[in-house]
Write a protein that holds these residues in place. Structure first.
Motif, PDB file in Angstrom:
ATOM      1  N   ASP A  57       5.425  -0.921   7.289  1.00 15.92           N
ATOM      2  CA  ASP A  57       5.822  -1.221   5.892  1.00 15.92           C
ATOM      3  C   ASP A  57       6.113  -2.788   5.567  1.00 15.92           C
ATOM      4  OD1 ASP A  57       6.491   1.168   5.056  1.00 15.92           O
ATOM      5  OD2 ASP A  57       8.357   1.490   6.206  1.00 15.92           O
ATOM      6  N   ILE A  58       5.137  -3.647   6.128  1.00 14.77           N
ATOM      7  CA  ILE A  58       5.011  -5.110   5.838  1.00 14.77           C
ATOM      8  C   ILE A  58       4.035  -5.107   4.547  1.00 14.77           C
ATOM      9  CG2 ILE A  58       4.208  -7.366   6.280  1.00 14.77           C
ATOM     10  CD1 ILE A  58       5.298  -6.497   9.249  1.00 14.77           C
ATOM     11  N   LEU A  59       4.536  -5.838   3.606  1.00 15.23           N
ATOM     12  CA  LEU A  59       3.591  -5.910   2.222  1.00 15.23           C
ATOM     13  C   LEU A  59       2.809  -7.122   2.312  1.00 15.23           C
ATOM     14  CD1 LEU A  59       2.791  -5.132  -0.623  1.00 15.23           C
ATOM     15  CD2 LEU A  59       4.837  -6.595  -1.530  1.00 15.23           C
ATOM     16  N   TRP A  60       1.486  -7.206   2.263  1.00 17.68           N
ATOM     17  CA  TRP A  60       0.580  -8.274   2.082  1.00 17.68           C
ATOM     18  C   TRP A  60      -0.028  -8.183   0.888  1.00 17.68           C
ATOM     19  CZ3 TRP A  60       0.709 -10.724   6.756  1.00 17.68           C
ATOM     20  CH2 TRP A  60       1.244 -10.215   7.615  1.00 17.68           C
ATOM     21  N   ILE A  61      -0.284  -9.615   0.200  1.00 13.24           N
ATOM     22  CA  ILE A  61      -0.693  -9.491  -1.263  1.00 13.24           C
ATOM     23  C   ILE A  61      -1.773 -10.645  -0.968  1.00 13.24           C
ATOM     24  CG2 ILE A  61      -0.249 -10.323  -3.520  1.00 13.24           C
ATOM     25  CD1 ILE A  61       2.475  -9.216  -3.091  1.00 13.24           C
ATOM     26  N   GLY A  62      -3.135 -10.354  -1.343  1.00 11.62           N
ATOM     27  CA  GLY A  62      -3.944 -11.207  -1.545  1.00 11.62           C
ATOM     28  C   GLY A  62      -5.372 -10.831  -1.913  1.00 11.62           C
ATOM     29  N   LYS A  63      -6.400 -11.849  -1.873  1.00  9.50           N
ATOM     30  CA  LYS A  63      -7.637 -11.390  -2.319  1.00  9.50           C
ATOM     31  C   LYS A  63      -8.590 -10.905  -1.228  1.00  9.50           C
ATOM     32  CE  LYS A  63     -11.614 -13.197  -4.874  1.00  9.50           C
ATOM     33  NZ  LYS A  63     -12.103 -14.255  -5.791  1.00  9.50           N
ATOM     34  N   ALA A  64      -9.274  -9.883  -1.264  1.00 12.11           N
ATOM     35  CA  ALA A  64     -10.149  -9.471  -0.289  1.00 12.11           C
ATOM     36  C   ALA A  64     -11.485 -10.136  -0.372  1.00 12.11           C
ATOM     37  CB  ALA A  64     -10.486  -8.041  -0.573  1.00 12.11           C
ATOM     38  N   VAL A  65     -11.712 -10.819   1.074  1.00  9.84           N
ATOM     39  CA  VAL A  65     -13.057 -11.556   0.995  1.00  9.84           C
ATOM     40  C   VAL A  65     -13.958 -11.147   1.877  1.00  9.84           C
ATOM     41  CG1 VAL A  65     -11.186 -13.765   0.576  1.00  9.84           C
ATOM     42  CG2 VAL A  65     -11.760 -12.969   3.017  1.00  9.84           C
ATOM     43  N   SER A  66     -13.538 -10.083   2.668  1.00 12.81           N
ATOM     44  CA  SER A  66     -14.838  -9.292   3.344  1.00 12.81           C
ATOM     45  C   SER A  66     -14.286  -8.031   3.872  1.00 12.81           C
ATOM     46  CB  SER A  66     -15.109 -10.596   4.520  1.00 12.81           C
ATOM     47  OG  SER A  66     -14.204 -10.491   5.596  1.00 12.81           O
ATOM     48  N   TYR A  67     -15.109  -7.313   4.212  1.00 11.44           N
ATOM     49  CA  TYR A  67     -15.184  -6.183   5.050  1.00 11.44           C
ATOM     50  C   TYR A  67     -15.980  -5.778   5.959  1.00 11.44           C
ATOM     51  CZ  TYR A  67     -18.743  -4.475   1.933  1.00 11.44           C
ATOM     52  OH  TYR A  67     -20.100  -4.346   1.294  1.00 11.44           O
ATOM     53  N   GLU A  68     -15.730  -4.694   6.666  1.00 16.76           N
ATOM     54  CA  GLU A  68     -16.529  -4.327   7.927  1.00 16.76           C
ATOM     55  C   GLU A  68     -16.630  -2.813   7.791  1.00 16.76           C
ATOM     56  OE1 GLU A  68     -17.740  -5.552  12.151  1.00 16.76           O
ATOM     57  OE2 GLU A  68     -15.637  -4.917  11.896  1.00 16.76           O
ATOM     58  N   SER A  69     -17.913  -2.224   7.578  1.00 17.20           N
ATOM     59  CA  SER A  69     -17.930  -0.513   7.661  1.00 17.20           C
ATOM     60  C   SER A  69     -17.947  -0.127   8.956  1.00 17.20           C
ATOM     61  CB  SER A  69     -19.314  -0.264   6.844  1.00 17.20           C
ATOM     62  OG  SER A  69     -20.400  -0.567   7.693  1.00 17.20           O
ATOM     63  N   PRO A  70     -17.777   1.381   8.896  1.00 18.49           N
ATOM     64  CA  PRO A  70     -17.665   1.972  10.233  1.00 18.49           C
ATOM     65  C   PRO A  70     -18.930   1.722  11.042  1.00 18.49           C
ATOM     66  CG  PRO A  70     -16.813   3.446   8.500  1.00 18.49           C
ATOM     67  CD  PRO A  70     -17.343   2.290   7.870  1.00 18.49           C
ATOM     68  N   GLU A  71     -20.090   1.935  10.419  1.00 13.85           N
ATOM     69  CA  GLU A  71     -21.482   1.562  11.052  1.00 13.85           C
ATOM     70  C   GLU A  71     -21.567   0.184  11.649  1.00 13.85           C
ATOM     71  OE1 GLU A  71     -21.211   4.569   8.252  1.00 13.85           O
ATOM     72  OE2 GLU A  71     -21.231   2.483   7.789  1.00 13.85           O
ATOM     73  N   ASP A  72     -20.868  -0.845  11.133  1.00 13.20           N
ATOM     74  CA  ASP A  72     -20.936  -2.085  11.514  1.00 13.20           C
ATOM     75  C   ASP A  72     -19.893  -2.489  12.767  1.00 13.20           C
ATOM     76  OD1 ASP A  72     -23.285  -2.694  10.001  1.00 13.20           O
ATOM     77  OD2 ASP A  72     -21.909  -3.465   8.354  1.00 13.20           O
ATOM     78  N   SER A  73     -18.710  -1.876  12.584  1.00 17.94           N
ATOM     79  CA  SER A  73     -17.579  -2.278  13.562  1.00 17.94           C
ATOM     80  C   SER A  73     -17.760  -1.640  14.926  1.00 17.94           C
ATOM     81  CB  SER A  73     -16.400  -1.708  12.644  1.00 17.94           C
ATOM     82  OG  SER A  73     -16.089  -0.226  12.794  1.00 17.94           O
ATOM     83  N   GLU A  74     -17.163  -2.065  15.687  1.00 16.24           N
ATOM     84  CA  GLU A  74     -17.374  -1.615  17.252  1.00 16.24           C
ATOM     85  C   GLU A  74     -16.326  -0.346  17.550  1.00 16.24           C
ATOM     86  OE1 GLU A  74     -16.112  -4.641  19.839  1.00 16.24           O
ATOM     87  OE2 GLU A  74     -17.488  -6.007  19.099  1.00 16.24           O
ATOM     88  N   ASP A  75     -15.367   0.000  16.568  1.00 16.04           N
ATOM     89  CA  ASP A  75     -14.671   1.210  16.754  1.00 16.04           C
ATOM     90  C   ASP A  75     -14.842   2.291  15.671  1.00 16.04           C
ATOM     91  OD1 ASP A  75     -13.553  -0.016  14.424  1.00 16.04           O
ATOM     92  OD2 ASP A  75     -11.585  -0.157  15.175  1.00 16.04           O
ATOM     93  N   GLY A  76     -15.718   1.792  14.771  1.00 12.40           N
ATOM     94  CA  GLY A  76     -16.083   3.030  13.850  1.00 12.40           C
ATOM     95  C   GLY A  76     -15.223   3.097  12.801  1.00 12.40           C
ATOM     96  N   HIS A  77     -14.376   2.130  12.547  1.00 14.51           N
ATOM     97  CA  HIS A  77     -13.527   2.157  11.332  1.00 14.51           C
ATOM     98  C   HIS A  77     -13.759   1.179  10.323  1.00 14.51           C
ATOM     99  CE1 HIS A  77     -10.704   4.933  13.525  1.00 14.51           C
ATOM    100  NE2 HIS A  77     -10.890   4.291  14.554  1.00 14.51           N
TER     101      HIS A  77
END
Length: 106
Positions: A57-77
């Motif tokens: 329940d912690i609120l974080w406000i900011g601009k999304a600067v990058s992402y990683e898809s399940p295919e690219d991540s080590e844990d599949g998320h």
């Protein structure tokens, strides 16, 4: 002419992608409603200003600067990085879809 036809016409005439504009209302929904229906694609939030509430329940406000898809991540998320604006000197937050309780576009 309805809005969908108008968007298609603009896309054809200007050779640009306006789907992001058409999805603005959809993206105002919270992540939790998507989570019930299956996978959440965090790539749709790239470049947008977000309000993310984590599972603690912690609120974080900011601009999304990058992402990683399940295919690219080590844990599949999915993972997303935001430059945090509401916590002084915090910097960048990296958070997985599993840690997100809700997400809204500001």
């Amino acid at each position: 002419m309805n809005i969908t036809d108008k968007l298609k016409q603009c896309m054809e005439e200007n050779d640009i992608d306006l789907y992001g504009i058409a999805d603005v209302e959809l993206m105002k929904d919270t992540y939790s409603s998507y989570k019930e229906g299956g996978e959440m694609r965090l790539d749709q939030y790239f470049g947008k200003k977000l309000e993310i509430t984590d599972i603690d329940d912690i609120l974080w406000i900011g601009k999304a600067v990058s992402y990683e898809s399940p295919e690219d991540s080590e844990d599949g998320h999915w993972w997303i990085d935001i430059i945090v604006e509401n916590k002084k000197d915090f910097g960048e937050l990296t958070i997985s879809e599993e840690e997100i309780k809700s997400i809204n576009v500001r």
